[in-house]
Motif scaffolding. Sequence first.
Motif, PDB file in Angstrom:
ATOM      1  N   VAL A  92      18.060-115.883   7.428  1.00  0.00           N
ATOM      2  CA  VAL A  92      19.351-115.323   7.838  1.00  0.00           C
ATOM      3  C   VAL A  92      20.422-115.849   6.879  1.00  0.00           C
ATOM      4  CG1 VAL A  92      21.095-115.232   9.659  1.00  0.00           C
ATOM      5  CG2 VAL A  92      18.664-115.128  10.238  1.00  0.00           C
ATOM      6  N   THR A  93      21.194-114.950   6.309  1.00  0.00           N
ATOM      7  CA  THR A  93      22.184-115.327   5.307  1.00  0.00           C
ATOM      8  C   THR A  93      23.555-115.538   5.946  1.00  0.00           C
ATOM      9  OG1 THR A  93      22.689-113.008   4.841  1.00  0.00           O
ATOM     10  CG2 THR A  93      20.963-114.049   3.526  1.00  0.00           C
ATOM     11  N   GLY A  94      24.411-116.253   5.216  1.00  0.00           N
ATOM     12  CA  GLY A  94      25.803-116.410   5.636  1.00  0.00           C
ATOM     13  C   GLY A  94      26.024-117.408   6.750  1.00  0.00           C
ATOM     14  N   LEU A  95      25.025-118.240   7.053  1.00  0.00           N
ATOM     15  CA  LEU A  95      25.205-119.226   8.121  1.00  0.00           C
ATOM     16  C   LEU A  95      26.167-120.321   7.680  1.00  0.00           C
ATOM     17  CD1 LEU A  95      21.530-119.702   9.397  1.00  0.00           C
ATOM     18  CD2 LEU A  95      23.390-118.514  10.565  1.00  0.00           C
ATOM     19  N   LYS A  96      27.032-120.738   8.611  1.00  0.00           N
ATOM     20  CA  LYS A  96      27.899-121.883   8.360  1.00  0.00           C
ATOM     21  C   LYS A  96      27.114-123.159   8.648  1.00  0.00           C
ATOM     22  CE  LYS A  96      32.245-119.474   9.446  1.00  0.00           C
ATOM     23  NZ  LYS A  96      31.715-118.115   9.648  1.00  0.00           N
ATOM     24  N   GLU A  97      27.781-124.312   8.506  1.00  0.00           N
ATOM     25  CA  GLU A  97      27.080-125.561   8.753  1.00  0.00           C
ATOM     26  C   GLU A  97      26.686-125.648  10.227  1.00  0.00           C
ATOM     27  OE1 GLU A  97      31.466-126.139   9.229  1.00  0.00           O
ATOM     28  OE2 GLU A  97      30.122-125.269   7.694  1.00  0.00           O
ATOM     29  N   ARG A  98      25.664-126.444  10.503  1.00  0.00           N
ATOM     30  CA  ARG A  98      25.091-126.561  11.842  1.00  0.00           C
ATOM     31  C   ARG A  98      26.142-126.903  12.895  1.00  0.00           C
ATOM     32  NH1 ARG A  98      19.777-127.924  13.017  1.00  0.00           N
ATOM     33  NH2 ARG A  98      19.501-128.470  10.816  1.00  0.00           N
ATOM     34  N   GLU A  99      27.041-127.846  12.556  1.00  0.00           N
ATOM     35  CA  GLU A  99      28.018-128.326  13.524  1.00  0.00           C
ATOM     36  C   GLU A  99      29.009-127.245  13.940  1.00  0.00           C
ATOM     37  OE1 GLU A  99      27.215-129.781  10.687  1.00  0.00           O
ATOM     38  OE2 GLU A  99      25.972-131.404  11.522  1.00  0.00           O
ATOM     39  N   HIS A 100      29.171-126.226  13.123  1.00  0.00           N
ATOM     40  CA  HIS A 100      30.117-125.156  13.449  1.00  0.00           C
ATOM     41  C   HIS A 100      29.725-124.440  14.729  1.00  0.00           C
ATOM     42  CE1 HIS A 100      32.895-121.795  12.743  1.00  0.00           C
ATOM     43  NE2 HIS A 100      31.891-121.000  13.093  1.00  0.00           N
ATOM     44  N   TYR A 101      28.418-124.337  14.983  1.00  0.00           N
ATOM     45  CA  TYR A 101      27.943-123.564  16.124  1.00  0.00           C
ATOM     46  C   TYR A 101      27.680-124.425  17.354  1.00  0.00           C
ATOM     47  CZ  TYR A 101      27.074-120.299  12.287  1.00  0.00           C
ATOM     48  OH  TYR A 101      27.210-119.500  11.187  1.00  0.00           O
TER      49      TYR A 101
ATOM     50  N   GLY B 115      24.783-116.445  20.611  1.00  0.00           N
ATOM     51  CA  GLY B 115      25.002-115.455  19.566  1.00  0.00           C
ATOM     52  C   GLY B 115      26.206-115.678  18.689  1.00  0.00           C
ATOM     53  N   THR B 116      26.657-116.906  18.528  1.00  0.00           N
ATOM     54  CA  THR B 116      27.829-117.143  17.680  1.00  0.00           C
ATOM     55  C   THR B 116      27.488-117.121  16.189  1.00  0.00           C
ATOM     56  OG1 THR B 116      27.510-119.529  17.956  1.00  0.00           O
ATOM     57  CG2 THR B 116      29.071-118.447  19.441  1.00  0.00           C
ATOM     58  N   ALA B 117      26.195-117.152  15.843  1.00  0.00           N
ATOM     59  CA  ALA B 117      25.776-117.035  14.443  1.00  0.00           C
ATOM     60  C   ALA B 117      25.385-115.581  14.178  1.00  0.00           C
ATOM     61  CB  ALA B 117      24.598-117.966  14.151  1.00  0.00           C
ATOM     62  N   ASP B 118      26.144-114.912  13.317  1.00  0.00           N
ATOM     63  CA  ASP B 118      25.948-113.477  13.103  1.00  0.00           C
ATOM     64  C   ASP B 118      24.650-113.177  12.358  1.00  0.00           C
ATOM     65  OD1 ASP B 118      28.371-113.175  14.299  1.00  0.00           O
ATOM     66  OD2 ASP B 118      29.477-112.657  12.470  1.00  0.00           O
ATOM     67  N   VAL B 119      24.055-112.040  12.698  1.00  0.00           N
ATOM     68  CA  VAL B 119      22.872-111.544  11.998  1.00  0.00           C
ATOM     69  C   VAL B 119      23.052-110.052  11.745  1.00  0.00           C
ATOM     70  CG1 VAL B 119      21.342-113.239  13.074  1.00  0.00           C
ATOM     71  CG2 VAL B 119      21.590-110.985  14.105  1.00  0.00           C
ATOM     72  N   SER B 120      22.235-109.507  10.869  1.00  0.00           N
ATOM     73  CA  SER B 120      22.206-108.053  10.668  1.00  0.00           C
ATOM     74  C   SER B 120      21.030-107.473  11.437  1.00  0.00           C
ATOM     75  CB  SER B 120      22.068-107.727   9.177  1.00  0.00           C
ATOM     76  OG  SER B 120      20.782-108.102   8.707  1.00  0.00           O
ATOM     77  N   MET B 121      21.041-106.162  11.597  1.00  0.00           N
ATOM     78  CA  MET B 121      19.919-105.508  12.271  1.00  0.00           C
ATOM     79  C   MET B 121      18.622-105.717  11.492  1.00  0.00           C
ATOM     80  SD  MET B 121      21.631-101.902  13.543  1.00  0.00           S
ATOM     81  CE  MET B 121      20.264-101.432  14.607  1.00  0.00           C
TER      82      MET B 121
END
Length: 793
Positions: free
Chosen positions: A441-450, A457-463
Amino acid sequence: MKVKVHDGLKKMLKSRKAKIWLSVISVLLLSLIIFSAHIIYMNIYGNIYDGIEFSPSYEDRKGRLLQVFLTEDEQYRIYRPLNDYPKEFIEVLLMQEDKFFYSHFGINPVAIIKAGWQTYVKKSRRMGASTITMQTAKLKYGIYTRSIPGKLKQIRKALYLELCFSKDEILEAYLNLAPCGYNIQGFETASWFYFGKSVKDLNLSENIMLCVLPQNPLKRSPSPKNTPSELIEARKVLFSSWIEKHPEDRDKALYMDMQLSVECALPNEARHFTEMLLYEKNIRSQQPVRTSLNLEIQQKCEDIFYQYLNRNRNFGINNAAILLVDWKNMEIVANIGSANYYDDSIEGKVNATTAKRSPGSTLKPFIYAMALEQGLIQYRTMLKDVPTTFNEYSPDNYGSIFKGPVQAWFALGDSRNIPAIYLEQNLKERNLYDYMTQAGVTGLKEREHYGLSIVLGTADVSMLELAEMYCAIPNGGLQKEIRSTVQSSPKKEKRMLTAESAYIVRKMLEENVPPYQNKPLEIKDIPVAYKTGTSIGFKDAWSAGIFDRYVLIVWVGNFDGTGNNAFLGRQTAAPLLFNIAYSILSATPQNALLPPPACPENVTEVEVCSISGGLPNESCPHTQKALFIPGVSPIEKCKIHRKINIDIRSGYRTDESGKPYVKTIVREFWPSDLRALFEEAGLPRILPPSYPPDDFRLDYGRQGYPPQITSLLGGTDYIYRRKSPENNKVLLYAASDADTTELIWFNGSEFIGRASPSQILEWPIKPGIHEITVTDQKGRSDSITISVIESEY
């Protein structure tokens, strides 16, 4: 003396002339050598299409054209090799354009002299004499041929082409470059534009119509409402020549006088999908790209998709998307990127397939799979769905409804938030953030952000990313890259889940109740494993399903992020998923359906308590089968059902046995937080009898649930305010076992106080590090560490 000078001068002049001629001859020879070398090179390595751009075009898996894109010079130009053209079409074309194509050397001298005499000497009428080679030269080099210099250049270039390329190569180039009206070039393009099919599927009448277009495309090009008289006349002339050689086709003369039925439009299928291949994946070639899309299934999905949208527009549902993948070969079978590509009011050109969106609860299956692998749960493990605080995070369920004790399979299917967050918090080897990273999964922020909110579902994904992750479940835990073309080679695979956890999670999802029950009888035994998701703020509704050989992802929402209370995964996205799934399954022959997935060797079924989900003890009245991974799944016995002795004289609990006044009974021992939910629901549980008041003693051998501190946030800083000492207090509360009569609280070794299981204590705090411990009368305990920081305010 004069004679000698004269003779010397003559010798010198002769010498100079000889040198000049020698130089000229040398230059000519060198030029000839260079030109010959060039011709030889062109014969071996030359490409007649150098400098010519063909339209990026895409076909479905069976070769049906989906989409054609403009070239930079604003033309539609589809490449088709000579061998793909029917012999009848080639014969008609040569009869019309160049009967002696395979016998001349690029030009027809007799025809040129005749045309020159009529055009430039007699000036009676303009007459053409261009061979196919000359027309190809004109088209390739963009030559203006209505002047003598232009015609001479055309002849020179035609001779050059004949030297460099074979007759078949020249003919193929003409077939692909011939002007056919509008901005259509090439007969394959024209065939799709006018008749909606490939040139290899045309009949004689259609072949003749296309072959007469290039001579005057401006005047002969038909439209859906008009067939020019000049086109009809040209067809009749060519047909007359045809029947001289093929008299068996004389009965088709009637068609030559008829108005033509033409479409004048190129196919416009799967626009988002083909744009994704062109602009995002940069998949293009000179020939049409054979994609993995199945046009029949694509159109079936579109019909259901648009019917669904039309029925639900009153609820503000204006946009949605679907992605259907064959998980067996990882090929995209159908794809709709938005409700309407051309509707700017919904930002229809945005492709939801690749756009990043909040996935809601659709990632929970992977938390449960990891919990299965790490031995935290088995299929029917009882989990608590009660109000809970996780550090600084206090999640809720939809509607603020908590269901108390729930088995793992139900907690997943019903999308209970608290159990999923509890499992995520207790995963040790890897958690959801690690899983998403490993899954690509691309575009993830650092672990602590979530933090733990990643569960919701705060970490976005594409279909596409979500589909790849879900395909790993039926593929036995192996994640493979999705393919969009049939020519692409399989990509490397990576193991994301064990075969055992993938199988059990799929079975859990198959238990998820469909949004409606009217399932077609012919597919009543085929399960659909699915999960729904709703993003925070009701901005996205999701449903992800696995059925037969397919994984289907459905998204409903607005690209501008506008929320809508109707955007609920189960109510909005799931019905569309099931409409499509049932339609595809019903249309699939029974012998083409996949058999049920095989159970891995290391998965077995064991009896567990129907209430607690734990291994049954001798007191459990009912049991059920549960999928179990030997050596991995938890083997904790049921703590709810316990056999106790009652002194019937006093009604108190006793440890005595075998006495006439002692009665043995089985009671349910529920933790206090679950008991409170039962009471709220109007279903109070009978409390087991307590020991006599004077019988308090620590007994470390007794079974049951230890207390759990729920009012404090572990690892959290609390503020001590100097100016308001009366507010420097915290509340102490713990959930406890049903047989707990008293809770004792400590700060380190310092006694804080005693309380009943339902009582809340207030404790004045002071700056420093504090280890808070609670223990019950049986010695079961829980501890938590907090930090109190002093503030001037």
